[in-house]
Design an enzyme around this catalytic site. Structure first.
Site, PDB file in Angstrom:
ATOM      1  N   HIS A 195       1.430 -20.257 -74.603  1.00 39.36           N
ATOM      2  CA  HIS A 195       2.164 -21.189 -75.458  1.00 39.36           C
ATOM      3  C   HIS A 195       1.472 -21.390 -76.803  1.00 39.36           C
ATOM      4  O   HIS A 195       2.129 -21.733 -77.788  1.00 39.36           O
ATOM      5  CB  HIS A 195       2.365 -22.529 -74.745  1.00 39.36           C
ATOM      6  CG  HIS A 195       3.457 -22.492 -73.726  1.00 39.36           C
ATOM      7  ND1 HIS A 195       4.471 -23.426 -73.675  1.00 39.36           N
ATOM      8  CD2 HIS A 195       3.706 -21.620 -72.721  1.00 39.36           C
ATOM      9  CE1 HIS A 195       5.302 -23.127 -72.686  1.00 39.36           C
ATOM     10  NE2 HIS A 195       4.847 -22.044 -72.075  1.00 39.36           N
ATOM     11  N   ASN A 229       6.802 -27.535 -74.084  1.00 41.75           N
ATOM     12  CA  ASN A 229       5.403 -27.838 -73.810  1.00 41.75           C
ATOM     13  C   ASN A 229       5.188 -29.129 -73.029  1.00 41.75           C
ATOM     14  O   ASN A 229       4.046 -29.474 -72.707  1.00 41.75           O
ATOM     15  CB  ASN A 229       4.615 -27.915 -75.128  1.00 41.75           C
ATOM     16  CG  ASN A 229       4.471 -26.557 -75.789  1.00 41.75           C
ATOM     17  OD1 ASN A 229       4.481 -25.527 -75.117  1.00 41.75           O
ATOM     18  ND2 ASN A 229       4.343 -26.553 -77.102  1.00 41.75           N
ATOM     19  N   ARG A 250      -1.142 -20.386 -68.945  1.00 37.40           N
ATOM     20  CA  ARG A 250       0.091 -20.778 -69.640  1.00 37.40           C
ATOM     21  C   ARG A 250      -0.213 -21.391 -71.000  1.00 37.40           C
ATOM     22  O   ARG A 250       0.523 -21.187 -71.974  1.00 37.40           O
ATOM     23  CB  ARG A 250       0.874 -21.763 -68.762  1.00 37.40           C
ATOM     24  CG  ARG A 250       2.251 -22.107 -69.310  1.00 37.40           C
ATOM     25  CD  ARG A 250       3.076 -22.874 -68.305  1.00 37.40           C
ATOM     26  NE  ARG A 250       4.371 -23.230 -68.860  1.00 37.40           N
ATOM     27  CZ  ARG A 250       4.865 -24.468 -68.887  1.00 37.40           C
ATOM     28  NH1 ARG A 250       4.171 -25.481 -68.384  1.00 37.40           N
ATOM     29  NH2 ARG A 250       6.051 -24.717 -69.398  1.00 37.40           N
ATOM     30  N   SER A 278      -3.375 -24.358 -82.182  1.00 41.40           N
ATOM     31  CA  SER A 278      -2.541 -25.427 -82.735  1.00 41.40           C
ATOM     32  C   SER A 278      -1.875 -26.244 -81.633  1.00 41.40           C
ATOM     33  O   SER A 278      -1.565 -27.423 -81.836  1.00 41.40           O
ATOM     34  CB  SER A 278      -1.485 -24.855 -83.679  1.00 41.40           C
ATOM     35  OG  SER A 278      -0.650 -23.920 -83.015  1.00 41.40           O
ATOM     36  N   VAL A 310       3.489 -19.377 -80.553  1.00 39.26           N
ATOM     37  CA  VAL A 310       3.936 -20.272 -81.628  1.00 39.26           C
ATOM     38  C   VAL A 310       2.899 -20.250 -82.754  1.00 39.26           C
ATOM     39  O   VAL A 310       1.803 -20.750 -82.601  1.00 39.26           O
ATOM     40  CB  VAL A 310       4.124 -21.711 -81.109  1.00 39.26           C
ATOM     41  CG1 VAL A 310       4.601 -22.624 -82.231  1.00 39.26           C
ATOM     42  CG2 VAL A 310       5.109 -21.736 -79.945  1.00 39.26           C
ATOM     43  N   ASP A 340      -1.690 -11.154 -58.507  1.00 38.59           N
ATOM     44  CA  ASP A 340      -1.446  -9.825 -57.953  1.00 38.59           C
ATOM     45  C   ASP A 340      -0.067  -9.344 -58.399  1.00 38.59           C
ATOM     46  O   ASP A 340       0.510  -9.911 -59.325  1.00 38.59           O
ATOM     47  CB  ASP A 340      -1.571  -9.834 -56.420  1.00 38.59           C
ATOM     48  CG  ASP A 340      -0.658 -10.872 -55.761  1.00 38.59           C
ATOM     49  OD1 ASP A 340       0.356 -11.278 -56.391  1.00 38.59           O
ATOM     50  OD2 ASP A 340      -0.935 -11.278 -54.619  1.00 38.59           O
ATOM     51  N   ASP A 345       5.749 -17.741 -57.423  1.00 38.60           N
ATOM     52  CA  ASP A 345       5.647 -16.554 -56.563  1.00 38.60           C
ATOM     53  C   ASP A 345       5.572 -17.029 -55.123  1.00 38.60           C
ATOM     54  O   ASP A 345       4.583 -17.646 -54.718  1.00 38.60           O
ATOM     55  CB  ASP A 345       4.396 -15.759 -56.952  1.00 38.60           C
ATOM     56  CG  ASP A 345       4.113 -14.578 -56.023  1.00 38.60           C
ATOM     57  OD1 ASP A 345       4.897 -14.332 -55.090  1.00 38.60           O
ATOM     58  OD2 ASP A 345       3.089 -13.901 -56.238  1.00 38.60           O
ATOM     59  N   HIS A 378       3.635 -14.963 -64.174  1.00 40.49           N
ATOM     60  CA  HIS A 378       4.307 -15.872 -63.243  1.00 40.49           C
ATOM     61  C   HIS A 378       3.961 -15.577 -61.791  1.00 40.49           C
ATOM     62  O   HIS A 378       4.558 -16.154 -60.886  1.00 40.49           O
ATOM     63  CB  HIS A 378       5.825 -15.807 -63.444  1.00 40.49           C
ATOM     64  CG  HIS A 378       6.309 -16.530 -64.650  1.00 40.49           C
ATOM     65  ND1 HIS A 378       7.626 -16.516 -65.064  1.00 40.49           N
ATOM     66  CD2 HIS A 378       5.648 -17.294 -65.553  1.00 40.49           C
ATOM     67  CE1 HIS A 378       7.747 -17.257 -66.162  1.00 40.49           C
ATOM     68  NE2 HIS A 378       6.577 -17.729 -66.483  1.00 40.49           N
ATOM     69  N   THR A 379       2.994 -14.716 -61.565  1.00 42.62           N
ATOM     70  CA  THR A 379       2.500 -14.505 -60.203  1.00 42.62           C
ATOM     71  C   THR A 379       1.670 -15.695 -59.731  1.00 42.62           C
ATOM     72  O   THR A 379       1.347 -15.799 -58.550  1.00 42.62           O
ATOM     73  CB  THR A 379       1.676 -13.203 -60.115  1.00 42.62           C
ATOM     74  OG1 THR A 379       1.393 -12.916 -58.749  1.00 42.62           O
ATOM     75  CG2 THR A 379       0.369 -13.308 -60.883  1.00 42.62           C
TER      76      THR A 379
END
Length: 355
Positions: free
Chosen positions: A79, A107, A75, A89, A83, A262, A254, A208-209
């Site tokens: 992020h 954030n 993640r 940064s 940006v 997966d 998930d 997002h798994t």
């Protein structure tokens, strides 16, 4: 399927079988995305040949104790890149010029441990090779290893990024990170500005798994009335975790294999068990529904498209060549780093930075 009723399970199984015979309109992708000028596949071959093995060895130890950190590092890379580009940064602390990207609402839920892991990796790498590897490259390598070590595909990462000299404003951060309440129309529009098509959007959402979602990111789907696109038994479970709209708990993104990278995230969506609006609407929207289905029934296809889109994302607005810097501390620009002023270094770059 623990959350779906037996009847809905039969519907999903039938849908999966039927989809095998459908021609799914997925954009054709090259084996790897083209390289941006200044990056290469063997950038540190002579300068720091052990950089990737140092990262992997350390992350294996960390993930053995807490595999959840893999999602945090992945993640962090997203992020950072979305940006003002993949310039590390997001790692910078705030200064007299204003609050950092970390202080912007999207954030605030980044894992503090992820920042610590990156700076620790930086210290290990610089001890081995000197200050030649950027924090931006370390973030990209760590994200790749987070995917692979949690069960996902192995892939090469183009390297040669340098660290940016400034962090983005609060408004820029908000404008470039679509909210979890965004629908598919918003996602497609905003990511198209960065060169992503519908297949990229669905593939990157597959991150997002793994990971956790905070109640406040999805309780608008529960209160005051339940989102009709959400499975009822799934909604009831979420209400137990988040009894009010402003609950502060978290839950798995998930529900099937929360710690495994997966394709089960897409199976969740087909069963109306996507956590965020931005997740579930990918299956509701006709423009992306068939792509979701194709990834749900073919994990190899998902991995292929994910790798292509990740390499593409990892090259967004990169700083290369003589621009930017190689930070001695990932959270501080070199010109603000008092330690560098107290240590005599031989490399020309450091002397130039401190003039």
């Amino acid at each position: 399927m623990t959350m779906a009723s037996s009847s809905s399970s039969l519907i999903i199984i039938s849908s999966l079988l039927l989809s095998l015979f459908l021609a799914v309109p997925i954009s054709e992708a090259e084996p790897t995305a083209p390289l941006v000028a200044g990056l290469s596949w063997n950038f540190y071959k002579s300068k720091c040949p052990k950089v990737e093995s140092i990262v992997r060895k350390q992350l294996k130890k960390i993930f053995k104790e807490d595999i959840g950190q893999a999602a945090g590092l992945l993640r962090l890379h997203f992020h950072d890149c979305f940006v003002q580009g993949c310039d590390a940064s997001v790692l910078l602390d705030g200064s007299t010029s204003g609050p950092s990207e970390q202080d912007a609402p999207p954030n605030l839920t980044l894992r503090a441990r992820a920042f610590q892991i990156i700076n620790d990796l930086r210290e290990r790498i610089h001890k081995e090779c000197g200050r030649v590897v950027s924090c931006a490259d370390i973030v990209a390598i760590a994200a790749r290893d987070s995917v692979y070590l949690s069960g996902g595909p192995e892939y090469d990462v183009p390297l040669g990024r340098r660290d940016g000299l400034n962090f983005a404003t609060r408004n820029a951060t908000l404008q470039n990170l679509p909210a979890p309440t965004s629908n598919t129309t918003t996602l497609l529009r905003e990511l198209a500005k960065k060169g992503f098509d519908a297949t990229d959007v669905v593939a990157l959402s597959g991150g997002h798994t793994v990971g956790l979602g905070h109640c406040t990111s999805f309780t608008s789907r529960l209160y005051p009335t339940q989102d009709p696109t959400m499975d009822k038994s799934f909604a009831n479970k979420l209400k137990g975790i988040c009894p009010t709209a402003n609950s502060t708990s978290t839950t798995d993104l998930d529900i099937r294999t929360p710690n495994d990278f997966d394709n089960k995230y897409y199976v969740d969506l087909m069963n109306r068990q996507g956590l965020f609006t931005s997740d579930q609407d990918l299956y509701t929207d006709s423009r992306t529904r068939d792509i979701v289905t194709s990834f749900a029934v073919n994990e190899t296809l998902f991995f292929e498209k994910f790798v292509h889109s990740m390499i593409k994302m990892s090259q967004l607005s990169v700083v290369t060549g003589k621009r930017g810097e190689i930070r001695a501390n990932c959270s501080v620009r070199n010109t603000d780093n008092l330690y560098l002023y107290g240590v005599v270094e031989d490399d020309e770059e450091t002397r130039a930075e401190l003039r």
